[in-house]
Design a protein around this motif. Structure first.
Motif, PDB file in Angstrom:
ATOM      1  N   ARG A 162       0.834  -1.207   0.000  1.00 37.24           N
ATOM      2  CA  ARG A 162       0.000   0.000   0.000  1.00 37.24           C
ATOM      3  C   ARG A 162       0.864   1.251   0.000  1.00 37.24           C
ATOM      4  O   ARG A 162       0.545   2.233  -0.672  1.00 37.24           O
ATOM      5  CB  ARG A 162      -0.937  -0.008   1.199  1.00 37.24           C
ATOM      6  CG  ARG A 162      -2.112  -0.949   1.050  1.00 37.24           C
ATOM      7  CD  ARG A 162      -3.158  -0.725   2.114  1.00 37.24           C
ATOM      8  NE  ARG A 162      -2.635  -0.849   3.455  1.00 37.24           N
ATOM      9  CZ  ARG A 162      -2.582  -1.970   4.150  1.00 37.24           C
ATOM     10  NH1 ARG A 162      -3.028  -3.090   3.608  1.00 37.24           N
ATOM     11  NH2 ARG A 162      -2.093  -1.993   5.375  1.00 37.24           N
ATOM     12  N   ASP A 222       2.105   1.794  -3.411  1.00 40.29           N
ATOM     13  CA  ASP A 222       1.033   2.322  -4.260  1.00 40.29           C
ATOM     14  C   ASP A 222       0.796   3.807  -4.003  1.00 40.29           C
ATOM     15  O   ASP A 222       0.567   4.572  -4.934  1.00 40.29           O
ATOM     16  CB  ASP A 222      -0.270   1.551  -4.039  1.00 40.29           C
ATOM     17  CG  ASP A 222      -0.238   0.169  -4.659  1.00 40.29           C
ATOM     18  OD1 ASP A 222       0.666  -0.082  -5.482  1.00 40.29           O
ATOM     19  OD2 ASP A 222      -1.107  -0.644  -4.310  1.00 40.29           O
ATOM     20  N   ARG A 223       0.832   4.210  -2.740  1.00 43.93           N
ATOM     21  CA  ARG A 223       0.612   5.617  -2.416  1.00 43.93           C
ATOM     22  C   ARG A 223       1.739   6.499  -2.923  1.00 43.93           C
ATOM     23  O   ARG A 223       1.528   7.659  -3.250  1.00 43.93           O
ATOM     24  CB  ARG A 223       0.473   5.791  -0.900  1.00 43.93           C
ATOM     25  CG  ARG A 223      -0.883   5.427  -0.355  1.00 43.93           C
ATOM     26  CD  ARG A 223      -1.031   5.900   1.069  1.00 43.93           C
ATOM     27  NE  ARG A 223      -0.017   5.366   1.957  1.00 43.93           N
ATOM     28  CZ  ARG A 223      -0.143   4.260   2.676  1.00 43.93           C
ATOM     29  NH1 ARG A 223      -1.253   3.575   2.604  1.00 43.93           N
ATOM     30  NH2 ARG A 223       0.817   3.853   3.458  1.00 43.93           N
ATOM     31  N   THR A 255      -0.970   5.761  -9.040  1.00 45.13           N
ATOM     32  CA  THR A 255      -1.920   5.173  -8.090  1.00 45.13           C
ATOM     33  C   THR A 255      -2.331   6.166  -7.018  1.00 45.13           C
ATOM     34  O   THR A 255      -3.403   6.027  -6.438  1.00 45.13           O
ATOM     35  CB  THR A 255      -1.335   3.911  -7.437  1.00 45.13           C
ATOM     36  OG1 THR A 255      -0.064   4.232  -6.890  1.00 45.13           O
ATOM     37  CG2 THR A 255      -1.204   2.793  -8.437  1.00 45.13           C
ATOM     38  N   HIS A 257       3.568   6.054  -5.669  1.00 46.38           N
ATOM     39  CA  HIS A 257       3.619   6.178  -7.122  1.00 46.38           C
ATOM     40  C   HIS A 257       2.608   7.232  -7.561  1.00 46.38           C
ATOM     41  O   HIS A 257       1.491   7.279  -7.074  1.00 46.38           O
ATOM     42  CB  HIS A 257       3.306   4.829  -7.774  1.00 46.38           C
ATOM     43  CG  HIS A 257       3.637   4.799  -9.223  1.00 46.38           C
ATOM     44  ND1 HIS A 257       2.739   5.188 -10.177  1.00 46.38           N
ATOM     45  CD2 HIS A 257       4.776   4.447  -9.876  1.00 46.38           C
ATOM     46  CE1 HIS A 257       3.286   5.070 -11.369  1.00 46.38           C
ATOM     47  NE2 HIS A 257       4.528   4.622 -11.217  1.00 46.38           N
ATOM     48  N   MET A 304      -5.134   7.965  -8.916  1.00 47.99           N
ATOM     49  CA  MET A 304      -6.109   7.153  -9.611  1.00 47.99           C
ATOM     50  C   MET A 304      -7.465   7.143  -8.901  1.00 47.99           C
ATOM     51  O   MET A 304      -8.508   7.387  -9.523  1.00 47.99           O
ATOM     52  CB  MET A 304      -5.588   5.716  -9.750  1.00 47.99           C
ATOM     53  CG  MET A 304      -6.466   4.802 -10.551  1.00 47.99           C
ATOM     54  SD  MET A 304      -5.713   3.201 -10.838  1.00 47.99           S
ATOM     55  CE  MET A 304      -5.347   2.642  -9.193  1.00 47.99           C
ATOM     56  N   VAL A 305      -7.484   6.866  -7.620  1.00 48.14           N
ATOM     57  CA  VAL A 305      -8.758   6.776  -6.888  1.00 48.14           C
ATOM     58  C   VAL A 305      -9.438   8.136  -6.793  1.00 48.14           C
ATOM     59  O   VAL A 305     -10.652   8.241  -7.066  1.00 48.14           O
ATOM     60  CB  VAL A 305      -8.534   6.141  -5.499  1.00 48.14           C
ATOM     61  CG1 VAL A 305      -9.792   6.225  -4.659  1.00 48.14           C
ATOM     62  CG2 VAL A 305      -8.096   4.695  -5.650  1.00 48.14           C
TER      63      VAL A 305
END
Length: 137
Positions: A60, A63-64, A69, A66, A72-73
């Motif tokens: 996680r 992901d945070r 990502t 990069h 993205m959300v």
């Protein structure tokens, strides 16, 4: 005969008590071994769960960090939110607005209610969590 029986009774009682004591000690050792094995398994399972949680947290975190990502959300939510808002506002005769004049295509079923449910759920969760913060002080 009675005196012979009385003279053998203390030896018999002592032997019986020794046998019970040894049996109890053996049962206690079996129990300690079983409990020790359970503790060892439980500790190993907890260490495994901690390691899995650490690996998931690392993923996680990656992901945070990069750029794709990380955005993205929020971008997906913003697109969804603005589309729902446009569909809803195009269907409301507000301040002389002609219903359907924006000609925004509504999503087909079953997706037509899904996006509204997602937005309402997220807004509801955010609203409840903010109320919880207010009243928990």
């Amino acid at each position: 005969m009675f005196s012979l029986l009385i003279s053998l009774l203390p030896g018999f009682a002592s032997g019986f008590l020794n046998w019970l004591s040894k049996k109890t000690d053996a049962d206690l050792e079996k129990f300690k071994t079983a409990v020790g094995g359970d503790v060892t398994l439980n500790v190993a399972e907890l260490r495994y769960k901690v390691e899995v949680a650490r690996m998931a947290a690392d993923m996680r975190k990656g992901d945070r960090e990069h750029w794709f990502t990380a955005w993205m959300v929020p971008v997906a939510f913003a697109v969804l939110f603005f589309h729902v808002a446009a569909v809803v506002f195009d269907s409301i005769p507000l301040l002389g607005h002609e219903v359907g004049s924006w000609r925004i295509a509504a999503l087909p079923a079953p997706y037509n209610t899904m996006q509204e449910q997602i937005v309402l759920t997220i807004c509801g969760v955010a609203g409840i969590s903010s109320l919880k913060k207010i009243f928990s002080r």
